[in-house]
Structures are given as structure tokens and as C-alpha cells.
Design an enzyme around this catalytic site. Structure first.
Site, PDB file in Angstrom:
ATOM      1  N   ASP A 164       0.813  -1.211   0.000  1.00 48.24           N
ATOM      2  CA  ASP A 164       0.000   0.000   0.000  1.00 48.24           C
ATOM      3  C   ASP A 164       0.856   1.276   0.000  1.00 48.24           C
ATOM      4  OD1 ASP A 164      -2.318   1.448   0.079  1.00 48.24           O
ATOM      5  OD2 ASP A 164      -2.759   1.069   2.197  1.00 48.24           O
ATOM      6  N   GLU A 273      -3.134  -0.305  -8.249  1.00 48.11           N
ATOM      7  CA  GLU A 273      -4.103   0.703  -7.826  1.00 48.11           C
ATOM      8  C   GLU A 273      -3.400   2.061  -7.867  1.00 48.11           C
ATOM      9  OE1 GLU A 273      -7.105   0.247  -4.758  1.00 48.11           O
ATOM     10  OE2 GLU A 273      -6.174   1.856  -3.607  1.00 48.11           O
TER      11      GLU A 273
END
Ligand SMILES: [Zn+2]
Length: 498
Positions: A164, A273
Site C-alpha cells: 500500500d 491501484e
């Protein structure tokens, strides 16, 4: 094959029943021993697979039982034998990321996800490099901790692993090596906020600093109109320049990170992402359309994008803002995502945003990813509040002392003066339902986990971990209940009827 009760070193009652995997004449399981969890492998004495693990062997009858520590090497060996413990890509399925700062939350996450009837694809492994720094864990440890939790619960369906908020190619390399499959690229530091107050002349000037490939004549967007379902976006010069200057360098950074990622990943499937959620100003629909258009032009493929929405997404508390404004905002972003992708809209800082889940599920028609992290840590504190309120009180006092300093890198609005004083609290578990206390407890997690006493020992960490390890079901129950509230709105049928 059952472990032999006559074996002195192994007591059958220690076996965690749901973990037992029987495969080609070998048994794998986890056992709860006084020294913590152990991996148990039981097979015929000459089975070569016993040699893959580092542990102590005991023979009884026609069997050999190996008891092994939960080391990184043994985790890797187990993954080679039980391939469902390796993360995979999840594509466009409705998904939820469940970050876990302590490495003990996965069993509770699994129990909640199992109640979703396969309608939500889980990301059980998720941590940003910033969280790694704050928790003192490595991407590999995060991967392994989640894996042991999955093994314990006998999870065999696909799951993803989210590296992330990656900011550099070194971050990508470390996470690729650890087996991550979902790469969240955060180009936030390249977002240029000067545009919010700049006039046309300044925008033209700023735009000159962009790489040649990004110059206005190369975008093909000037004076174009894009129809995305109910939205009509016209890129007149000011609109286009503002999007270019604000996000152009960010787009270029994502492009470079993507090239690096696919180059290094080779044949390994990975997904991307794009997240610009941690920036100062909301992403307008035109800016989102610009980002998507340019990323496509540069050949980037992605499965989800996290815009910076209107309103405030503070950590560990509900959405702050007007719900009708959010609905309008997310509906436009979802329309753009369906038009340029389809790809999913990603809700970052998604913990405890109970008032917007239904709106987001409807607007995206299920093309959505929910990302949570800190809320699992808060559930650990809730468990502590139930089991050892005095210890929790100690932590709360410490967090109050740390708050002003620790809150600096977060967007939080809690006030110490509004949060209950330790002397006022009657029921410690209810503190976890107080807005100000929740934020105070949330942003101080790194300090709590790392604080050492004058004797060099951890002030809280060891005791907290011991308590959770000794009461795994209490923690899993709290996590499960809390996550059912997060996940259920995303699978409710009526949310998808327009
Ligand atoms: Zn984020």
C-alpha cells in the site's frame, strides 16, 4: 493419521482443529503450545517433505511428527506445499482490504469474510511502507503473519496482498520479493496544489515544466468533450491546464512506477491501484477523467483508483461531510471509472465510514474496493478494554500525552479537551465508541507499539501481544463483529437496484 497422545512433546488438545490440512499422506496443522503457536507436520519417517521444514522431529509408531517455529523459512516452505496460501490477483471483483498492524487480526477477518458468501474478494495482507516503519515490521513479516492466520482458519480461496502507498521503485522491489500481488502507487507528492489559486497565465507557465509527453498539444484533450454516462466534461483550456498542472507529474510518476513494476514482475501476475487520496484538495471529475485518459495513453493498466473525495475521511471514524455531496461526487467518479475502464473506485481510510458504504456500493454498482487498516488495531484495544481495563487505562493515558505530537502527519480533528479524562471513564470498552478518544488512540499506535521503558523493554507491546495471543477468540470475535458492519452494506442486494 492422528497425533499420538503417547507422544510426550505433543498434546492432542493443543491442536487447532480447524487448521488441520490432510494432503497426500501428510498432515499439516497449527498447535497452541505454552510457548506460542507451532507448525506441526506429521508424515511417514522418510517423507522428503519433512526435510523442507526446520524443526524438531519425534518418532512414534510408523509416523514422524515435526514441530516447527513460525519462521519466515517455514512460512515459505508451507507456501510451496499449500499453494492456496500464496496471494493472487483479484481483478474487478468487489473487494476489501483489511490491514493488520499487529499481525494477529487475520483469523477475525477470515471469519467476517466467510459470511459474505464469496461476494467480497479479500485482501488479507496489506500494509503501507509508512505503517511498516511505525510498527517496526517488514513487508515479508506482514505477509507471513497474515499467512499463519489464513492457515489457522484453513482459508483456501483466493486472496490478495496489497503493497500500500508505494512511493518509490525500491518500495516496489521489496514488496515484489515478499510476494505481494496488488501494488498501490501513491504519487501524492507530485500533486501540485498551486493550481487551486492560480490564474490562467500562471497555469500556462506551470504547464511548461511538465515533461514533453504531457504538454497540452500531446494530450489530444484540448476543447474535447467527454461524455461519461450522466456527466459531460469539457476540457476548455483552463480546465485542462488545471488538471495537467495538478496531476501531470503524478501521472508521469505512476507511469514510471508501472513500467518498473511490470518489468520486474515479468510473468508474475500483478495488479495496480492508483491513489491520490492523501492530498489536500478533492479530485474533480474533470481531473479524474484527465488522469484516466493520460494513464491509458501511456499504456498503464490498473484495477482501481482512489480519488480524493469531497468531505473528510479521518482515521477510524465516520465520514465527515454532507452525504448528498458525497453521493454526487462518488457517482461521478464511478461513471468515469466505468467509462474509461471499467475499474474499481477505491475508498481509502475506509475504516468506520458506516454512513457512506451503502451510497458507495450503489454508485459504483459493486465496482469498489474498501480499504481499512487502523480499525483492527482499535478492536485489539477494545479486546484489551474488556480483558484488562487497568492496562488499557495506562495505554490511554500514554496516548493522550503523545497525541499532539503524533497527530501531525494525519488529518484528524479530535481534541484532547473533548475526549474523556481517564478519571471520568466508567466502562473502558465504551471509550472505543467516543469520536475523540478513537482518533487519539488511532494515531498514536506507532508510539504505543514502540515505546520502551528505562530498562529497555517494551512498555506496552509485549503485554498487548501476550494478551491477544492468550485470548485469540475474544479478539477474533471483536474483529468479526466489527467487520460485518463494514462488509455487509457492500453485498446487500437492494444496493444494486437503481
Ligand atoms: Zn490511502
Amino acid at each position: 493419521m492422528q497425533p499420538d497422545p503417547s507422544n510426550q512433546k505433543f498434546n492432542r488438545s493443543q491442536l487447532i482443529r480447524q487448521s488441520v490440512v490432510s494432503l497426500d499422506q501428510i498432515l499439516y496443522s497449527l498447535a497452541q503450545t505454552p510457548n506460542g503457536l507451532r507448525l506441526m507436520v506429521q508424515a511417514a519417517p522418510h517423507d522428503f517433505r519433512l526435510t523442507l521444514f526446520d524443526g524438531q522431529k519425534t518418532s512414534f509408531g510408523k509416523e514422524t511428527l515435526l514441530s516447527a517455529s513460525l519462521t519466515a523459512e517455514n512460512a515459505e516452505a508451507l507456501r510451496t506445499q499449500l499453494p492456496w496460501l500464496k496471494p493472487q490477483t483479484l481483478g474487478l471483483k468487489t473487494s476489501a482490504g483489511m490491514g493488520d498492524r499487529l499481525g494477529l487480526a487475520t483469523p477475525g477477518h477470515v471469519r467476517a469474510i466467510r459470511k459474505m458468501d464469496g461476494k467480497i474478494a479479500p485482501i488479507f495482507t496489506q500494509q503501507s511502507i509508512r505503517e511498516n516503519t511505525r510498527t517496526g515490521r517488514t513487508p515479508q513479516q506482514v505477509m507471513d503473519d497474515a499467512m499463519w492466520g489464513l492457515f489457522q482458519e484453513n482459508w483456501r480461496d483466493p486472496f490478495g496482498a496489497d503493497a500500500d502507498h508505494l512511493k518509490s521503485t525500491q518500495d516496489i522491489d521489496v514488496c515484489l520479493k515478499a510476494g505481494y500481488t496488488f501494488f498501490t502507487i501513491d504519487p501524492g507528492e507530485f500533486v501540485d496544489n498551486r493550481v487551486e489559486t492560480a490564474d490562467l497565465k500562471s497555469l500556462r507557465n506551470y504547464a511548461q515544466d511538465l515533461p514533453a509527453e504531457l504538454q497540452i498539444e500531446n494530450t489530444g484533450l484540448l476543447n474535447q468533450t467527454i461524455n461519461a454516462e450522466h456527466l459531460t466534461i469539457t476540457f476548455d483550456e483552463p480546465t485542462l491546464l488545471k488538471a495537467m498542472v495538478k496531476y501531470g507529474k503524478a501521472v508521469w510518476h505512476v507511469h514510471q512506477m508501472y513500467q518498473h513494476l511490470i518489468g520486474k514482475a515479468g510473468a508474475r501476475p500483478v495488479e495496480l491501484e492508483v491513489s491520490v487520496d492523501e492530498t489536500d484538495n478533492p479530485t474533480s471529475h474533470a481531473e479524474h477523467a484527465y488522469i484516466a485518459h493520460e494513464l491509458i495513453r501511456f499504456g498503464v493498466e490498473w484495477v482501481s483508483l482512489a480519488p480524493r473525495f469531497v468531505g473528510r475521511f479521518e482515521k477510524g471514524v465516520d465520514y465527515i461531510g454532507d452525504l448528498a455531496d458525497f453521493e454526487k461526487d462518488v457517482s461521478g467518479h464511478a461513471a468515469i471509472a466505468r467509462t474509461f475502464g471499467p475499474y474499481k473506485i477505491s475508498l481509502h481510510s475506509g475504516s468506520d465510514k458506516f454512513s457512506i458504504y451503502k451510497i458507495a456500493a450503489q454508485a459504483t454498482q459493486g465496482l469498489v474496493h474498501l480499504k481499512t487498516a487502523g480499525t483492527s488495531y482499535l478492536e485489539a484495544l477494545r479486546t484489551l478494554a474488556d480483558l484488562d481495563p487497568l492496562f488499557f487505562q495506562e495505554i490511554y493515558k500514554f496516548c493522550r500525552d503523545r497525541y499532539e505530537e503524533d497527530k501531525v502527519s494525519y488529518h484528524v480533528s479530535a481534541l484532547l479537551s473533548r475526549a474523556p479524562l481517564p478519571s471520568e471513564v466508567r466502562n473502558w470498552a465504551t471509550l472505543l465508541d467516543d469520536f475523540d478518544a478513537r482518533e487519539i488512540l488511532h494515531v498514536t499506535f506507532g508510539s504505543v507499539l514502540k515505546e520502551k521503558s528505562s530498562d529497555g523493554n517494551y512498555q506496552f507491546f509485549d503485554r498487548l501481544m501476550r494478551m491477544l495471543k492468550d485470548n485469540p477468540d475474544a479478539y477474533a470475535r471483536n474483529i468479526e463483529q466489527h467487520f460485518l458492519r463494514h462488509l455487509t452494506p457492500f453485498i446487500e442486494k437492494e444496493n444494486f437496484q437503481k
